[in-house]
Enzyme design. Structure first.
Site, PDB file in Angstrom:
ATOM      1  N   HIS A  22       1.267  -7.068   5.754  1.00  0.00           N
ATOM      2  CA  HIS A  22       2.432  -7.531   5.555  1.00  0.00           C
ATOM      3  C   HIS A  22       3.285  -6.427   5.211  1.00  0.00           C
ATOM      4  O   HIS A  22       2.751  -5.893   4.228  1.00  0.00           O
ATOM      5  CB  HIS A  22       2.450  -8.906   4.663  1.00  0.00           C
ATOM      6  CG  HIS A  22       3.636  -9.695   4.509  1.00  0.00           C
ATOM      7  ND1 HIS A  22       4.859  -9.275   4.048  1.00  0.00           N
ATOM      8  CD2 HIS A  22       3.810 -10.981   5.064  1.00  0.00           C
ATOM      9  CE1 HIS A  22       5.848 -10.062   4.078  1.00  0.00           C
ATOM     10  NE2 HIS A  22       4.870 -11.165   5.179  1.00  0.00           N
ATOM     11  N   HIS A  23       4.407  -6.491   5.498  1.00  0.00           N
ATOM     12  CA  HIS A  23       5.542  -5.295   5.227  1.00  0.00           C
ATOM     13  C   HIS A  23       5.758  -5.408   3.781  1.00  0.00           C
ATOM     14  O   HIS A  23       6.197  -4.101   3.094  1.00  0.00           O
ATOM     15  CB  HIS A  23       6.623  -5.116   6.135  1.00  0.00           C
ATOM     16  CG  HIS A  23       6.900  -3.993   6.529  1.00  0.00           C
ATOM     17  ND1 HIS A  23       7.120  -2.940   5.679  1.00  0.00           N
ATOM     18  CD2 HIS A  23       7.559  -3.480   7.819  1.00  0.00           C
ATOM     19  CE1 HIS A  23       7.549  -1.695   6.115  1.00  0.00           C
ATOM     20  NE2 HIS A  23       7.566  -2.415   7.482  1.00  0.00           N
ATOM     21  N   THR A  24       5.437  -6.478   3.024  1.00  0.00           N
ATOM     22  CA  THR A  24       5.830  -6.439   1.554  1.00  0.00           C
ATOM     23  C   THR A  24       4.845  -5.756   0.622  1.00  0.00           C
ATOM     24  O   THR A  24       5.126  -5.322  -0.373  1.00  0.00           O
ATOM     25  CB  THR A  24       6.151  -7.850   0.921  1.00  0.00           C
ATOM     26  OG1 THR A  24       4.952  -8.493   1.396  1.00  0.00           O
ATOM     27  CG2 THR A  24       7.434  -8.669   1.779  1.00  0.00           C
ATOM     28  N   ASN A 202       6.999  -0.371  -0.611  1.00  0.00           N
ATOM     29  CA  ASN A 202       7.828   0.119   0.503  1.00  0.00           C
ATOM     30  C   ASN A 202       8.898   1.008  -0.109  1.00  0.00           C
ATOM     31  O   ASN A 202       9.498   1.047  -1.258  1.00  0.00           O
ATOM     32  CB  ASN A 202       8.501  -1.089   0.888  1.00  0.00           C
ATOM     33  CG  ASN A 202       7.715  -1.885   1.737  1.00  0.00           C
ATOM     34  OD1 ASN A 202       7.605  -1.591   2.911  1.00  0.00           O
ATOM     35  ND2 ASN A 202       7.201  -2.860   1.347  1.00  0.00           N
TER      36      ASN A 202
END
Length: 354
Positions: A22-24, A202
């Site tokens: 997941h990008h989070t 990120n």
């Protein structure tokens, strides 16, 4: 939040790892670094843990500082004041970015207004099924074009992708008169391998880049993209990642929200395609003696931005991966041939005489 799948039984005794995160949790740069750190340049090394194994625990100084906020009212007050100052600074940088965009649009013609991208099929509903394709090209070919034109490797790769998308849209009689616009992550990570900020999370800003698809000449398109990307990188560096995210809110919102409406209007959007470039391991890598043949990037395509292009380098080659919806690009495999054609066109172009 993450999934790792072992795919065995491939030809010649090979196997594959399909990893989805997941990008989070992590961005592309940190994700590729995590994979690279789990591999080895030594083909004789054994007893290596799997790629998804947890790293050794380390002391988190930020956690210690957070604990201090709970025990010290003075620290809490100091943190609150710092937050106010930081917020004012962010507002100032956002305002500066808006002024910079206006100036750039007047002087260079490369800046993209918040809703300045033409509507394309990539801005519609994506459906349930996804298709992906990709292939690798030698870095030597990219470097040769880079040297000829005096631009960056990323400029060359972006131009190659832009040329492939232009040809695909021409084949389908859907090339808009205005240039396609890409939303491009720009990393703000430090180059230090041991920096704590490089471990997870990120750390990137976002910028819009006009792809010059309205230009038929490959060399002209390359210099156009070079100017646009140089400006984008400078803005992220000068304003900071957080300010660029705020600045792009007006571009992102209509792009991803309008397709959710019952009757999605075909107005202009903030951008058409998501395009990112992620550096991978610089050397041939192994895991318990198994050679890593390729790294194929498969990223996220959603309604409103139904085409995702991710470029990943590994050793002496570069892989370009395309992901879209089955109803959007049923012939997505044709992009591999069009990408080769686009690169060849650049190789056969000549830099203008100085």
């Amino acid at each position: 939040m993450w999934l790792a799948v072992l795919i065995d039984g491939l030809a010649d005794g090979r196997f594959a790892m399909y990893i989805k995160v997941h990008h989070t949790v992590i961005d592309g740069v940190a994700g590729l670094k995590m994979i690279g750190d789990a591999l080895s340049t030594d083909p004789d090394r054994r007893s290596m843990p799997p790629i998804y194994a947890a790293a050794p625990a380390h002391t988190d100084e930020r956690g210690a500082r957070a604990h201090g906020l709970l025990t010290s009212p003075l620290s809490a007050l100091r943190a609150a004041f710092s937050g106010v100052v930081s917020g004012l600074g962010l507002a100032g940088r956002v305002s500066l970015g808006q002024v910079s965009d206006v100036a750039a649009s007047l002087v260079t013609g490369t800046a993209v207004p918040p809703v300045g991208a033409p509507y394309t099929r990539f801005n519609g509903r994506i459906g349930h099924d996804r298709l992906c394709t990709g292939a690798s090209w030698p870095k030597a070919r990219i470097r040769a074009v880079q040297k000829t034109f005096g631009v960056t490797a990323n400029d060359v790769l972006t131009t190659v992708v832009a040329g492939a998308l232009r040809d695909w849209l021409l084949q389908h009689a859907e090339l808009p008169k205005k240039s396609l616009v890409a939303i491009c992550p720009v990393t703000v990570r430090s180059r230090g391998r041991n920096a704590d900020e490089d471990r997870h999370g990120n750390l990137f800003g976002l910028q819009l880049c006009s792809l010059g698809t309205h230009l038929a000449d490959p060399a002209e398109r390359l210099f156009y993209i070079h100017r646009a990307m140089s400006r984008a990188k400078h803005q992220v560096k000068s304003l900071g990642a957080d300010a660029t995210l705020v600045l792009l809110a007006l571009s992102i919102a209509p792009t991803v929200l309008l397709p959710a409406l019952p009757f999605a209007p075909r107005f202009r959007r903030g951008y058409n395609v998501s395009l990112s470039s992620v550096p991978g391991p610089e050397h041939e890598m192994y895991w318990n003696g198994a050679h890593l043949d390729e790294i194929y990037p498969v990223s996220v395509a959603i309604a409103g931005q139904a085409l995702n292009v991710t470029i990943c380098s590994y050793a002496q080659r570069v892989t370009i991966g395309y992901v879209s919806g089955r109803t959007i690009m049923p012939d997505i495999g044709s992009l591999v041939e069009l990408t080769e054609r686009s690169l060849s066109a650049l190789e056969n172009s000549s830099a203008p005489a100085s």
